[in-house]
Motif scaffolding. Structure first.
Motif, PDB file in Angstrom:
ATOM      1  N   VAL A  68       0.824  -1.208   0.000  1.00  0.00           N
ATOM      2  CA  VAL A  68       0.000   0.000   0.000  1.00  0.00           C
ATOM      3  C   VAL A  68       0.856   1.255   0.000  1.00  0.00           C
ATOM      4  CG1 VAL A  68      -1.692   1.309   1.334  1.00  0.00           C
ATOM      5  CG2 VAL A  68      -1.965  -1.155   1.066  1.00  0.00           C
ATOM      6  N   MET A  69       1.954   1.254   0.748  1.00  0.00           N
ATOM      7  CA  MET A  69       2.701   2.477   1.000  1.00  0.00           C
ATOM      8  C   MET A  69       3.855   2.739   0.039  1.00  0.00           C
ATOM      9  SD  MET A  69       1.018   3.817   3.351  1.00  0.00           S
ATOM     10  CE  MET A  69      -0.221   3.353   4.561  1.00  0.00           C
ATOM     11  N   THR A  70       4.274   1.782  -0.731  1.00  0.00           N
ATOM     12  CA  THR A  70       5.444   1.989  -1.594  1.00  0.00           C
ATOM     13  C   THR A  70       5.177   1.700  -3.059  1.00  0.00           C
ATOM     14  OG1 THR A  70       6.260  -0.274  -1.222  1.00  0.00           O
ATOM     15  CG2 THR A  70       6.989   1.429   0.317  1.00  0.00           C
ATOM     16  N   THR A  71       3.931   1.491  -3.439  1.00  0.00           N
ATOM     17  CA  THR A  71       3.604   1.189  -4.828  1.00  0.00           C
ATOM     18  C   THR A  71       2.490   2.106  -5.316  1.00  0.00           C
ATOM     19  OG1 THR A  71       1.953  -0.489  -4.252  1.00  0.00           O
ATOM     20  CG2 THR A  71       4.227  -1.227  -4.456  1.00  0.00           C
ATOM     21  N   SER A  72       2.026   1.835  -6.517  1.00  0.00           N
ATOM     22  CA  SER A  72       0.957   2.633  -7.116  1.00  0.00           C
ATOM     23  C   SER A  72      -0.427   2.238  -6.612  1.00  0.00           C
ATOM     24  CB  SER A  72       1.002   2.475  -8.642  1.00  0.00           C
ATOM     25  OG  SER A  72       0.867   1.099  -9.008  1.00  0.00           O
ATOM     26  N   PHE A  73      -0.516   1.270  -5.721  1.00  0.00           N
ATOM     27  CA  PHE A  73      -1.811   0.758  -5.270  1.00  0.00           C
ATOM     28  C   PHE A  73      -2.643   1.848  -4.605  1.00  0.00           C
ATOM     29  CE2 PHE A  73      -4.541  -1.195  -2.058  1.00  0.00           C
ATOM     30  CZ  PHE A  73      -5.211  -2.146  -2.792  1.00  0.00           C
ATOM     31  N   LEU A  74      -2.013   2.700  -3.807  1.00  0.00           N
ATOM     32  CA  LEU A  74      -2.742   3.704  -3.031  1.00  0.00           C
ATOM     33  C   LEU A  74      -3.512   4.653  -3.943  1.00  0.00           C
ATOM     34  CD1 LEU A  74      -3.400   5.045  -0.340  1.00  0.00           C
ATOM     35  CD2 LEU A  74      -1.260   6.319  -0.527  1.00  0.00           C
ATOM     36  N   ARG A  75      -2.840   5.191  -4.941  1.00  0.00           N
ATOM     37  CA  ARG A  75      -3.512   6.128  -5.856  1.00  0.00           C
ATOM     38  C   ARG A  75      -4.647   5.452  -6.608  1.00  0.00           C
ATOM     39  NH1 ARG A  75      -0.026   9.061 -10.485  1.00  0.00           N
ATOM     40  NH2 ARG A  75       1.291   9.406  -8.641  1.00  0.00           N
ATOM     41  N   ARG A 138      20.731  -2.750  -2.964  1.00  0.00           N
ATOM     42  CA  ARG A 138      20.408  -2.829  -4.389  1.00  0.00           C
ATOM     43  C   ARG A 138      18.913  -3.017  -4.623  1.00  0.00           C
ATOM     44  NH1 ARG A 138      24.934  -6.516  -7.552  1.00  0.00           N
ATOM     45  NH2 ARG A 138      26.797  -5.398  -6.837  1.00  0.00           N
ATOM     46  N   GLY A 139      18.246  -3.772  -3.740  1.00  0.00           N
ATOM     47  CA  GLY A 139      16.812  -3.987  -3.909  1.00  0.00           C
ATOM     48  C   GLY A 139      15.995  -2.737  -3.626  1.00  0.00           C
ATOM     49  N   LEU A 140      16.457  -1.909  -2.691  1.00  0.00           N
ATOM     50  CA  LEU A 140      15.734  -0.676  -2.373  1.00  0.00           C
ATOM     51  C   LEU A 140      15.922   0.398  -3.431  1.00  0.00           C
ATOM     52  CD1 LEU A 140      16.230  -0.190   1.479  1.00  0.00           C
ATOM     53  CD2 LEU A 140      14.099  -0.650   0.263  1.00  0.00           C
ATOM     54  N   ALA A 141      17.020   0.353  -4.151  1.00  0.00           N
ATOM     55  CA  ALA A 141      17.321   1.428  -5.110  1.00  0.00           C
ATOM     56  C   ALA A 141      16.232   1.616  -6.167  1.00  0.00           C
ATOM     57  CB  ALA A 141      18.684   1.174  -5.762  1.00  0.00           C
ATOM     58  N   PRO A 142      15.757   0.567  -6.864  1.00  0.00           N
ATOM     59  CA  PRO A 142      14.690   0.789  -7.857  1.00  0.00           C
ATOM     60  C   PRO A 142      13.385   1.269  -7.232  1.00  0.00           C
ATOM     61  CG  PRO A 142      15.774  -1.320  -8.224  1.00  0.00           C
ATOM     62  CD  PRO A 142      16.220  -0.829  -6.893  1.00  0.00           C
ATOM     63  N   VAL A 143      13.028   0.759  -6.043  1.00  0.00           N
ATOM     64  CA  VAL A 143      11.801   1.181  -5.379  1.00  0.00           C
ATOM     65  C   VAL A 143      11.904   2.647  -4.965  1.00  0.00           C
ATOM     66  CG1 VAL A 143      10.228   0.716  -3.466  1.00  0.00           C
ATOM     67  CG2 VAL A 143      11.382  -1.182  -4.612  1.00  0.00           C
ATOM     68  N   ARG A 144      13.046   3.046  -4.425  1.00  0.00           N
ATOM     69  CA  ARG A 144      13.247   4.446  -4.054  1.00  0.00           C
ATOM     70  C   ARG A 144      13.209   5.347  -5.286  1.00  0.00           C
ATOM     71  NH1 ARG A 144      15.889   6.138   0.552  1.00  0.00           N
ATOM     72  NH2 ARG A 144      17.259   7.428  -0.731  1.00  0.00           N
ATOM     73  N   SER A 145      13.770   4.879  -6.381  1.00  0.00           N
ATOM     74  CA  SER A 145      13.726   5.669  -7.616  1.00  0.00           C
ATOM     75  C   SER A 145      12.288   5.886  -8.086  1.00  0.00           C
ATOM     76  CB  SER A 145      14.541   4.960  -8.701  1.00  0.00           C
ATOM     77  OG  SER A 145      14.460   5.666  -9.923  1.00  0.00           O
ATOM     78  N   PHE A 146      11.455   4.852  -7.999  1.00  0.00           N
ATOM     79  CA  PHE A 146      10.045   4.996  -8.363  1.00  0.00           C
ATOM     80  C   PHE A 146       9.351   5.995  -7.450  1.00  0.00           C
ATOM     81  CE2 PHE A 146       5.685   3.732  -7.395  1.00  0.00           C
ATOM     82  CZ  PHE A 146       5.093   3.845  -8.643  1.00  0.00           C
ATOM     83  N   PRO A 171      19.662  12.254  -3.925  1.00  0.00           N
ATOM     84  CA  PRO A 171      18.576  11.400  -3.412  1.00  0.00           C
ATOM     85  C   PRO A 171      19.047  10.338  -2.425  1.00  0.00           C
ATOM     86  CG  PRO A 171      18.323  11.728  -5.765  1.00  0.00           C
ATOM     87  CD  PRO A 171      19.658  12.318  -5.393  1.00  0.00           C
ATOM     88  N   ASP A 172      20.299   9.910  -2.531  1.00  0.00           N
ATOM     89  CA  ASP A 172      20.804   8.901  -1.603  1.00  0.00           C
ATOM     90  C   ASP A 172      20.913   9.436  -0.180  1.00  0.00           C
ATOM     91  OD1 ASP A 172      21.000   7.132  -3.700  1.00  0.00           O
ATOM     92  OD2 ASP A 172      23.113   7.601  -4.112  1.00  0.00           O
ATOM     93  N   ASP A 173      20.934  10.754  -0.028  1.00  0.00           N
ATOM     94  CA  ASP A 173      21.020  11.344   1.310  1.00  0.00           C
ATOM     95  C   ASP A 173      19.675  11.341   2.039  1.00  0.00           C
ATOM     96  OD1 ASP A 173      23.688  11.845   0.797  1.00  0.00           O
ATOM     97  OD2 ASP A 173      23.323  13.893   0.083  1.00  0.00           O
ATOM     98  N   VAL A 178      11.970   8.630   5.663  1.00  0.00           N
ATOM     99  CA  VAL A 178      11.502   9.979   5.353  1.00  0.00           C
ATOM    100  C   VAL A 178      10.829  10.007   3.988  1.00  0.00           C
ATOM    101  CG1 VAL A 178      12.237  12.373   4.948  1.00  0.00           C
ATOM    102  CG2 VAL A 178      13.252  11.047   6.810  1.00  0.00           C
ATOM    103  N   LEU A 179      11.324   9.208   3.063  1.00  0.00           N
ATOM    104  CA  LEU A 179      10.775   9.190   1.712  1.00  0.00           C
ATOM    105  C   LEU A 179       9.385   8.580   1.658  1.00  0.00           C
ATOM    106  CD1 LEU A 179      11.048   9.518  -1.363  1.00  0.00           C
ATOM    107  CD2 LEU A 179      12.282   7.329  -1.404  1.00  0.00           C
ATOM    108  N   VAL A 180       9.147   7.510   2.419  1.00  0.00           N
ATOM    109  CA  VAL A 180       7.864   6.799   2.331  1.00  0.00           C
ATOM    110  C   VAL A 180       6.677   7.681   2.720  1.00  0.00           C
ATOM    111  CG1 VAL A 180       6.518   4.879   3.256  1.00  0.00           C
ATOM    112  CG2 VAL A 180       8.893   4.518   2.566  1.00  0.00           C
ATOM    113  N   PRO A 181       6.667   8.380   3.875  1.00  0.00           N
ATOM    114  CA  PRO A 181       5.509   9.237   4.179  1.00  0.00           C
ATOM    115  C   PRO A 181       5.329  10.379   3.185  1.00  0.00           C
ATOM    116  CG  PRO A 181       7.242   9.563   5.794  1.00  0.00           C
ATOM    117  CD  PRO A 181       7.624   8.365   4.989  1.00  0.00           C
ATOM    118  N   ALA A 182       6.437  10.930   2.667  1.00  0.00           N
ATOM    119  CA  ALA A 182       6.310  11.973   1.648  1.00  0.00           C
ATOM    120  C   ALA A 182       5.659  11.423   0.382  1.00  0.00           C
ATOM    121  CB  ALA A 182       7.689  12.552   1.334  1.00  0.00           C
ATOM    122  N   PHE A 183       6.018  10.194   0.012  1.00  0.00           N
ATOM    123  CA  PHE A 183       5.411   9.547  -1.147  1.00  0.00           C
ATOM    124  C   PHE A 183       3.920   9.311  -0.932  1.00  0.00           C
ATOM    125  CE2 PHE A 183       4.127   5.402  -2.930  1.00  0.00           C
ATOM    126  CZ  PHE A 183       4.216   5.691  -4.286  1.00  0.00           C
TER     127      PHE A 183
END
Length: 253
Positions: A68-75, A138-146, A171-173, A178-183
Motif C-alpha cells: 500500500v505504502m510503496t507502490t501505485s496501489f494507493l492512488r 540494491r533492492g531498495l534502489a529501484p523502489v526508491r527511484s520509483f 537522493p541517496d542522502d 523519510v521518503l515513504v511518508p512523503a510519497f
C-alpha cells in the motif's frame, strides 16, 4: 470426601505444572535459537528450512503495508473509490472487484521496477555473489527511484524538516523512512485531484436532474434515483473505463 483426598486434589495442579516445566527444560531444542540456525552458513542455499519459514512469515506480515505504502496501489484504489461514490452505484462494482483491479494494475505498473530488483539484487544474492546488506541496498534502489519520481518536492521537504535533517545533496542522502511518508502524501494529493475531476461530470448530471424534477413539481422523488441511469449510460458511451484506467497508468510514467 476425606482430608487426604482433598489434599491430593489441591496438589494435582502443582504437580502437573512442575512436570510440564521440567519436561520443557529437558526437551527444549536448540534449533529455536536463530544464532544456532545461521551459524556456519556461508551461502543462501545453506540457510535452514526453519529460518527460511521464519523470514517468509515476517515478509508476509509486512507485505500489505509495503504494497500500500510503496507502490501505485494507493492512488489507484482511492481513485476507484471516488469513481464509485461519484456514480452513486452503492456497492457496484463490489470491493473485491476494485481491490483486484487495483492489484493487477499495480503489478502491471510496478513490473519494470520489481524486474530491476530481481536482476540487480535477488538473483545475485541467490547466486552468492553479494551479501545480505548489498542485496538490501540494491533492492531498495529501484523502489526508491520509483517513489522519488512520484513524490512532490514540497512534501519531501516537509518531512525532512520535521526529521531535522540537513539539506540533502543527492537522493541517496534522503532516508527511506523519510521518503515513504512523503510519497504517501503525494499519492493522496494526486488521487484527490483526479477524484475532483471525476466528480464534475456526474455532479452536472445531478444538478440538471434535480432542476428538472423541481420544475416539474416532483420534489418528493429523490434525484439520485433518476440521475443514476444517466450517469451509467454517459460513463459507458464515453468509454469511461478505458479513459480512466489509461490515464491512471500513464500518470505513473
Amino acid at each position: 470426601m476425606s482430608g487426604k483426598s482433598k489434599t491430593g486434589l489441591w496438589l494435582l495442579p502443582v504437580c502437573l505444572l512442575s512436570s510440564f516445566s521440567s519436561l520443557a527444560q529437558e526437551t527444549e531444542p536448540e534449533a529455536f535459537r536463530l544464532s544456532d540456525i545461521v551459524q556456519g552458513v556461508t551461502a543462501p542455499q545453506e540457510v535452514s528450512t526453519t529460518l527460511l519459514v521464519f523470514i517468509l512469515l515476517t515478509a508476509l506480515s509486512l507485505a500489505p503495508a509495503i504494497l500500500v505504502m510503496t507502490t501505485s496501489f494507493l492512488r489507484i484504489i482511492v481513485v476507484l473509490g471516488f469513481l464509485r461514490q461519484a456514480m452513486a452505484t452503492q456497492q457496484s462494482p463490489p470491493n473485491q472487484v476494485l481491490v483486484g483491479l487495483a492489484l493487477f494494475l499495480t503489478a502491471f505498473i510496478m513490473a519494470p521496477t520489481y524486474q530491476r530488483v530481481n536482476n540487480d539484487a535477488l538473483q545475485p544474492y541467490i547466486r552468492g555473489e553479494i551479501g545480505q546488506a548489498d542485496a538490501l541496498v540494491r533492492g531498495l534502489a529501484p523502489v526508491r527511484s520509483f517513489m522519488f519520481r512520484q513524490t512532490n518536492p514540497k512534501d519531501l521537504a516537509l518531512f525532512i524538516t520535521i526529521a531535522k535533517l540537513g539539506r540533502p545533496n543527492t537522493p541517496d542522502d534522503v532516508p527511506t523512512h523519510v521518503l515513504v511518508p512523503a510519497f504517501v502524501i503525494s499519492e493522496l494529493r494526486i488521487a484527490f485531484q483526479i477524484g475532483f475531476i471525476i466528480y464534475i461530470p456526474f455532479l452536472i448530471i445531478d444538478m440538471m436532474v434535480a432542476s428538472t424534477l423541481m420544475a416539474m413539481g416532483m420534489m418528493m422523488l429523490p434525484p439520485v434515483f433518476v440521475s443514476l441511469p444517466f450517469k451509467i449510460i454517459m460513463f459507458v458511451l464515453a468509454d469511461g473505463w478505458y479513459l480512466l484506467i489509461g490515464s491512471l497508468v500513464r500518470s505513473f510514467q
